[in-house]
Design an enzyme around this catalytic site. Structure first.
Site, PDB file in Angstrom:
ATOM      1  N   ARG A  88      -7.990   6.925   7.037  1.00  0.00           N
ATOM      2  CA  ARG A  88      -8.636   6.907   5.718  1.00  0.00           C
ATOM      3  C   ARG A  88      -8.917   8.301   5.201  1.00  0.00           C
ATOM      4  NH1 ARG A  88     -11.070   1.364   6.177  1.00  0.00           N
ATOM      5  NH2 ARG A  88     -12.063   1.069   4.191  1.00  0.00           N
ATOM      6  N   ARG A 160     -19.814 -10.399   3.560  1.00  0.00           N
ATOM      7  CA  ARG A 160     -20.120  -9.106   4.161  1.00  0.00           C
ATOM      8  C   ARG A 160     -21.195  -8.385   3.357  1.00  0.00           C
ATOM      9  NH1 ARG A 160     -14.394  -6.197   5.376  1.00  0.00           N
ATOM     10  NH2 ARG A 160     -15.504  -4.459   4.409  1.00  0.00           N
ATOM     11  N   ARG A 171     -17.553   2.120  -2.514  1.00  0.00           N
ATOM     12  CA  ARG A 171     -16.366   2.113  -1.634  1.00  0.00           C
ATOM     13  C   ARG A 171     -15.112   2.497  -2.427  1.00  0.00           C
ATOM     14  NH1 ARG A 171     -16.755  -3.776   0.344  1.00  0.00           N
ATOM     15  NH2 ARG A 171     -14.771  -3.383   1.395  1.00  0.00           N
TER      16      ARG A 171
HETATM   17  P1  AP5 Z   1     -12.884  -2.248   6.165  1.00  0.00           P
HETATM   18  O1  AP5 Z   1     -13.372  -3.445   6.856  1.00  0.00           O
HETATM   19  O2  AP5 Z   1     -11.600  -1.632   6.607  1.00  0.00           O
HETATM   20  O3  AP5 Z   1     -12.863  -2.564   4.623  1.00  0.00           O
HETATM   21  P2  AP5 Z   1     -11.918  -2.106   3.417  1.00  0.00           P
HETATM   22  O4  AP5 Z   1     -10.823  -1.135   3.658  1.00  0.00           O
HETATM   23  O5  AP5 Z   1     -12.911  -1.695   2.431  1.00  0.00           O
HETATM   24  O6  AP5 Z   1     -11.052  -3.291   3.185  1.00  0.00           O
HETATM   25  P3  AP5 Z   1     -11.506  -4.731   3.066  1.00  0.00           P
HETATM   26  O7  AP5 Z   1     -11.603  -5.370   4.415  1.00  0.00           O
HETATM   27  O8  AP5 Z   1     -12.721  -4.817   2.206  1.00  0.00           O
HETATM   28  O9  AP5 Z   1     -10.304  -5.343   2.207  1.00  0.00           O
HETATM   29  P4  AP5 Z   1      -8.818  -5.744   2.584  1.00  0.00           P
HETATM   30  O10 AP5 Z   1      -7.887  -4.793   1.939  1.00  0.00           O
HETATM   31  O11 AP5 Z   1      -8.650  -5.986   4.054  1.00  0.00           O
HETATM   32  O12 AP5 Z   1      -8.735  -7.108   1.771  1.00  0.00           O
HETATM   33  P5  AP5 Z   1      -8.745  -8.630   2.264  1.00  0.00           P
HETATM   34  O13 AP5 Z   1      -7.433  -8.969   2.896  1.00  0.00           O
HETATM   35  O14 AP5 Z   1      -9.970  -8.942   3.033  1.00  0.00           O
HETATM   36  O15 AP5 Z   1     -13.973  -1.088   6.217  1.00  0.00           O
HETATM   37  C1  AP5 Z   1     -15.342  -1.357   5.982  1.00  0.00           C
HETATM   38  C2  AP5 Z   1     -16.144  -0.083   6.210  1.00  0.00           C
HETATM   39  O16 AP5 Z   1     -15.955   0.365   7.579  1.00  0.00           O
HETATM   40  C3  AP5 Z   1     -15.740   1.126   5.366  1.00  0.00           C
HETATM   41  O17 AP5 Z   1     -16.365   1.090   4.081  1.00  0.00           O
HETATM   42  C4  AP5 Z   1     -16.219   2.281   6.238  1.00  0.00           C
HETATM   43  O18 AP5 Z   1     -17.594   2.444   6.125  1.00  0.00           O
HETATM   44  C5  AP5 Z   1     -15.913   1.793   7.635  1.00  0.00           C
HETATM   45  N1  AP5 Z   1     -14.581   2.194   8.092  1.00  0.00           N
HETATM   46  C6  AP5 Z   1     -13.534   1.360   8.416  1.00  0.00           C
HETATM   47  N2  AP5 Z   1     -12.463   2.064   8.789  1.00  0.00           N
HETATM   48  C7  AP5 Z   1     -12.814   3.382   8.701  1.00  0.00           C
HETATM   49  C8  AP5 Z   1     -12.117   4.585   8.939  1.00  0.00           C
HETATM   50  N3  AP5 Z   1     -10.821   4.613   9.314  1.00  0.00           N
HETATM   51  N4  AP5 Z   1     -12.788   5.741   8.737  1.00  0.00           N
HETATM   52  C9  AP5 Z   1     -14.090   5.770   8.365  1.00  0.00           C
HETATM   53  N5  AP5 Z   1     -14.803   4.650   8.096  1.00  0.00           N
HETATM   54  C10 AP5 Z   1     -14.164   3.462   8.281  1.00  0.00           C
HETATM   55  O19 AP5 Z   1      -8.786  -9.355   0.839  1.00  0.00           O
HETATM   56  C11 AP5 Z   1      -9.943  -9.268   0.015  1.00  0.00           C
HETATM   57  C12 AP5 Z   1     -10.183 -10.618  -0.681  1.00  0.00           C
HETATM   58  O20 AP5 Z   1      -9.092 -10.872  -1.576  1.00  0.00           O
HETATM   59  C13 AP5 Z   1     -10.221 -11.823   0.273  1.00  0.00           C
HETATM   60  O21 AP5 Z   1     -11.179 -12.722  -0.207  1.00  0.00           O
HETATM   61  C14 AP5 Z   1      -8.818 -12.425   0.199  1.00  0.00           C
HETATM   62  O22 AP5 Z   1      -8.816 -13.822   0.443  1.00  0.00           O
HETATM   63  C15 AP5 Z   1      -8.440 -12.107  -1.258  1.00  0.00           C
HETATM   64  N6  AP5 Z   1      -7.012 -11.877  -1.442  1.00  0.00           N
HETATM   65  C16 AP5 Z   1      -6.146 -11.279  -0.577  1.00  0.00           C
HETATM   66  N7  AP5 Z   1      -4.915 -11.233  -1.108  1.00  0.00           N
HETATM   67  C17 AP5 Z   1      -5.010 -11.789  -2.346  1.00  0.00           C
HETATM   68  C18 AP5 Z   1      -4.071 -12.032  -3.391  1.00  0.00           C
HETATM   69  N8  AP5 Z   1      -2.796 -11.682  -3.278  1.00  0.00           N
HETATM   70  N9  AP5 Z   1      -4.515 -12.620  -4.529  1.00  0.00           N
HETATM   71  C19 AP5 Z   1      -5.819 -12.985  -4.651  1.00  0.00           C
HETATM   72  N10 AP5 Z   1      -6.754 -12.804  -3.697  1.00  0.00           N
HETATM   73  C20 AP5 Z   1      -6.346 -12.203  -2.550  1.00  0.00           C
END
Ligand code: AP5
Length: 214
Positions: A88, A160, A171
């Site tokens: 990241r 969450r 974020r």
């Molecule tokens: P993390 O858990 O990695 O969260 P994120 O990157 O913010 O990503 P998300 O999990 O929120 O989203 P996603 O892209 O996986 O989407 P999803 O598939 O769930 O990180 C959380 C925290 O941890 C960070 O803020 C940081 O503090 C820390 N952290 C983690 N890694 C770090 C690192 N490397 N360095 C430093 N800090 C770190 O989909 C989202 C929603 O959309 C779901 O409801 C899903 O059902 C829906 N959806 C999915 N696809 C579609 C579609 N095509 N159409 C409609 N809806 C859809």
């Protein structure tokens, strides 16, 4: 297969990673999941990480780099892996290159999933996660068959803490400032593949597999 799923919060990295690991038989390595597990278990890592995650900030590089260095050396990564949420920052990407080079390996694909902010906010505010197996749902776009119950394991679904709108906005800002520069970093290495992230979950899987199978 050694791939990175890159993209802003809510673009679908976790959803797609869970589908791709079934097809390609490699583990998903999601730093967010590892950190949430550490918080749930109240480990020293979890205690330190929580204060950053609650504010939508990145956990310090040295903590996540250490997690990944250990994880990549586990036996199940021998056939490859999908990184979800790591790297990241440029420092994390450079540390990853160094670790892999030490193992005689390289990243093959950086799949950059592109979704605009208005759609990301809709996706994150409606997201629900299974407490037991981690499966991700959306109240409108991908609802479970029974309200608040996981289809796969019947576990309880929850929202969450960082999926509240003010934290989501911070974020997204952190993504633009600290993570988006990785697009240029990996473009320079000729391993970046932009993927349009709007459409059905199945359509996006097809686009990702199209790149990997090409
Ligand atoms: P993390 O858990 O990695 O969260 P994120 O990157 O913010 O990503 P998300 O999990 O929120 O989203 P996603 O892209 O996986 O989407 P999803 O598939 O769930 O990180 C959380 C925290 O941890 C960070 O803020 C940081 O503090 C820390 N952290 C983690 N890694 C770090 C690192 N490397 N360095 C430093 N800090 C770190 O989909 C989202 C929603 O959309 C779901 O409801 C899903 O059902 C829906 N959806 C999915 N696809 C579609 C579609 N095509 N159409 C409609 N809806 C859809």
């Amino acid at each position: 297969m050694r791939a990175i799923l890159l993209g802003p919060p809510g673009c679908g990295k976790g959803t797609q990673a869970k589908i791709l690991i079934d097809t390609y038989r490699v583990p998903q390595i999601a730093t967010g999941d590892i950190l949430r597990e550490a918080i749930a278990q109240e480990t020293p890592l979890g205690v330190e990480a929580q204060s950053y995650m609650d504010k939508g900030l990145l956990v310090p590089d040295q903590l996540v780099i250490k997690i990944i260095e250990g994880r990549l050396k586990q036996a199940d990564c021998e056939s490859g892996f999908i990184l979800d949420g790591f790297p990241r920052t440029i420092a994390q990407a450079e540390a990853l290159d160094t670790t892999l080079a030490g193992m005689g390996l390289k990243i093959e694909y950086v799949l950059s999933i592109e979704v605009d902010d208005a759609e990301l906010i809709k996706r994150l505010t409606g997201r629900r996660i299974c407490r037991a197996c981690g499966e991700s749902y959306h109240m409108a776009f991908n609802p479970p068959h029974k309200k608040d119950i996981c289809d796969s394991c019947q576990g309880e679904l929850y929202q969450r803490d960082d999926d509240k709108e003010t934290t989501i906005r911070s974020r997204l800002k952190v993504y633009e400032e600290q993570t988006a520069p990785l697009i240029a970093f990996y473009t320079g290495k000729k391993i970046l593949y932009p993927i349009k992230g709007v459409g059905s979950i199945e359509e996006i899987t097809t686009r990702l597999k199209g790149v990997i199978n090409a």
